[in-house]
Design a protein around this motif. Sequence first.
Motif, PDB file in Angstrom:
ATOM      1  N   ARG A 107       0.827  -1.204   0.000  1.00 37.81           N
ATOM      2  CA  ARG A 107       0.000   0.000   0.000  1.00 37.81           C
ATOM      3  C   ARG A 107       0.867   1.262   0.000  1.00 37.81           C
ATOM      4  NH1 ARG A 107      -5.272   0.801   1.137  1.00 37.81           N
ATOM      5  NH2 ARG A 107      -5.507  -1.323   1.886  1.00 37.81           N
ATOM      6  N   VAL A 108       0.464   2.239  -0.847  1.00 37.44           N
ATOM      7  CA  VAL A 108       1.137   3.527  -0.880  1.00 37.44           C
ATOM      8  C   VAL A 108       0.207   4.607  -0.322  1.00 37.44           C
ATOM      9  CG1 VAL A 108       2.163   5.281  -2.365  1.00 37.44           C
ATOM     10  CG2 VAL A 108       2.549   2.868  -2.848  1.00 37.44           C
ATOM     11  N   HIS A 109      -1.046   4.591  -0.744  1.00 37.18           N
ATOM     12  CA  HIS A 109      -2.035   5.573  -0.294  1.00 37.18           C
ATOM     13  C   HIS A 109      -2.973   4.915   0.706  1.00 37.18           C
ATOM     14  CE1 HIS A 109      -0.757   8.458  -3.276  1.00 37.18           C
ATOM     15  NE2 HIS A 109      -0.723   7.467  -4.142  1.00 37.18           N
ATOM     16  N   TRP A 110      -3.362   5.692   1.702  1.00 36.45           N
ATOM     17  CA  TRP A 110      -4.198   5.156   2.778  1.00 36.45           C
ATOM     18  C   TRP A 110      -5.549   5.847   2.844  1.00 36.45           C
ATOM     19  CZ3 TRP A 110      -2.862   0.989   5.694  1.00 36.45           C
ATOM     20  CH2 TRP A 110      -1.553   0.545   5.551  1.00 36.45           C
ATOM     21  N   ASP A 111      -6.074   6.353   1.740  1.00 35.55           N
ATOM     22  CA  ASP A 111      -7.382   6.992   1.742  1.00 35.55           C
ATOM     23  C   ASP A 111      -8.440   5.972   2.145  1.00 35.55           C
ATOM     24  OD1 ASP A 111      -5.953   9.105   0.764  1.00 35.55           O
ATOM     25  OD2 ASP A 111      -6.690   8.923  -1.290  1.00 35.55           O
ATOM     26  N   CYS A 112      -9.406   6.421   2.947  1.00 36.39           N
ATOM     27  CA  CYS A 112     -10.442   5.516   3.447  1.00 36.39           C
ATOM     28  C   CYS A 112     -11.385   5.127   2.310  1.00 36.39           C
ATOM     29  CB  CYS A 112     -11.220   6.183   4.571  1.00 36.39           C
ATOM     30  SG  CYS A 112     -12.445   5.083   5.319  1.00 36.39           S
ATOM     31  N   PRO A 113     -11.599   3.815   2.092  1.00 31.43           N
ATOM     32  CA  PRO A 113     -12.496   3.385   1.021  1.00 31.43           C
ATOM     33  C   PRO A 113     -13.980   3.512   1.397  1.00 31.43           C
ATOM     34  CG  PRO A 113     -11.482   1.487   2.053  1.00 31.43           C
ATOM     35  CD  PRO A 113     -10.895   2.698   2.689  1.00 31.43           C
ATOM     36  N   ASN A 114     -14.270   3.798   2.649  1.00 28.91           N
ATOM     37  CA  ASN A 114     -15.656   3.970   3.093  1.00 28.91           C
ATOM     38  C   ASN A 114     -16.196   5.251   2.460  1.00 28.91           C
ATOM     39  OD1 ASN A 114     -18.062   4.391   4.397  1.00 28.91           O
ATOM     40  ND2 ASN A 114     -17.238   4.147   6.462  1.00 28.91           N
ATOM     41  N   SER A 115     -17.170   5.136   1.553  1.00 28.51           N
ATOM     42  CA  SER A 115     -17.674   6.285   0.804  1.00 28.51           C
ATOM     43  C   SER A 115     -18.336   7.320   1.709  1.00 28.51           C
ATOM     44  CB  SER A 115     -18.659   5.823  -0.274  1.00 28.51           C
ATOM     45  OG  SER A 115     -19.747   5.140   0.323  1.00 28.51           O
ATOM     46  N   GLU A 116     -18.814   6.927   2.861  1.00 25.29           N
ATOM     47  CA  GLU A 116     -19.449   7.871   3.775  1.00 25.29           C
ATOM     48  C   GLU A 116     -18.426   8.664   4.591  1.00 25.29           C
ATOM     49  OE1 GLU A 116     -22.213   5.697   6.152  1.00 25.29           O
ATOM     50  OE2 GLU A 116     -23.218   4.855   4.400  1.00 25.29           O
ATOM     51  N   GLY A 118     -14.762   9.584   3.741  1.00 27.86           N
ATOM     52  CA  GLY A 118     -14.052  10.579   2.952  1.00 27.86           C
ATOM     53  C   GLY A 118     -12.688  10.989   3.494  1.00 27.86           C
ATOM     54  N   TRP A 119     -12.171  10.296   4.543  1.00 32.25           N
ATOM     55  CA  TRP A 119     -10.851  10.654   5.066  1.00 32.25           C
ATOM     56  C   TRP A 119      -9.795  10.375   4.010  1.00 32.25           C
ATOM     57  CZ3 TRP A 119      -6.269   8.015   6.091  1.00 32.25           C
ATOM     58  CH2 TRP A 119      -5.326   8.710   6.847  1.00 32.25           C
ATOM     59  N   MET A 120      -8.873  11.336   3.826  1.00 33.28           N
ATOM     60  CA  MET A 120      -7.807  11.176   2.837  1.00 33.28           C
ATOM     61  C   MET A 120      -6.462  11.357   3.518  1.00 33.28           C
ATOM     62  SD  MET A 120      -9.387  13.121  -0.453  1.00 33.28           S
ATOM     63  CE  MET A 120      -8.146  12.490  -1.538  1.00 33.28           C
ATOM     64  N   ASP A 121      -5.517  10.535   3.122  1.00 35.65           N
ATOM     65  CA  ASP A 121      -4.166  10.576   3.652  1.00 35.65           C
ATOM     66  C   ASP A 121      -3.417  11.713   2.974  1.00 35.65           C
ATOM     67  OD1 ASP A 121      -1.650  10.092   4.653  1.00 35.65           O
ATOM     68  OD2 ASP A 121      -1.298   8.315   3.420  1.00 35.65           O
ATOM     69  N   ASP A 122      -3.033  12.728   3.727  1.00 39.01           N
ATOM     70  CA  ASP A 122      -2.304  13.845   3.137  1.00 39.01           C
ATOM     71  C   ASP A 122      -0.819  13.802   3.496  1.00 39.01           C
ATOM     72  OD1 ASP A 122      -2.400  14.460   5.790  1.00 39.01           O
ATOM     73  OD2 ASP A 122      -3.213  16.469   5.534  1.00 39.01           O
ATOM     74  N   SER A 123      -0.351  12.678   4.001  1.00 37.18           N
ATOM     75  CA  SER A 123       1.057  12.576   4.395  1.00 37.18           C
ATOM     76  C   SER A 123       1.973  12.228   3.234  1.00 37.18           C
ATOM     77  CB  SER A 123       1.226  11.534   5.506  1.00 37.18           C
ATOM     78  OG  SER A 123       0.898  10.246   5.028  1.00 37.18           O
ATOM     79  N   VAL A 124       1.418  11.870   2.073  1.00 37.09           N
ATOM     80  CA  VAL A 124       2.240  11.513   0.912  1.00 37.09           C
ATOM     81  C   VAL A 124       2.368  12.703   0.001  1.00 37.09           C
ATOM     82  CG1 VAL A 124       2.459  10.000  -1.070  1.00 37.09           C
ATOM     83  CG2 VAL A 124       1.518   9.135   1.036  1.00 37.09           C
TER      84      VAL A 124
END
Length: 124
Positions: A107-116, A118-124
């Motif tokens: 895994r490179v990106h850790w954005d949440c797949p839960n559509s409700e 919406g958390w996005m990984d901004d550390s990359v």
Amino acid sequence: MKIPQCVGVARRRHRCLFYAHNPYLVCAVHLDGVNGNSCLDFREDPNADPVELWEPEGASYYNGELILQPQHRLTQQQQLELLDTHPMFTGRCPQCGYEFDRDWSARVHWDCPNSECGWMDDSV
């Protein structure tokens, strides 16, 4: 083959007095280039542009190439918070608790797949 001694740090400025000014010749003395990493016949061209050694803040030269350093550094408190909350370390979304698959090495990106969520990984 041209060597760094001939073309300088920027690799666009020809610094040798024997530069052939011909796209088909490497050098007026060594038509095919030299063997190795140095040339005994190198003579600094007095009319050549000076080699630019200016480094912007947050960058440095490494092996003749300008490398930009990361712009932001985390404080120790921010690093500890990241360890406590980031899915890479916890396996869960910090916002909704979604549990990620344990394929962490791929895994490179850790954005949440839960559509409700919406958390996005901004550390990359």
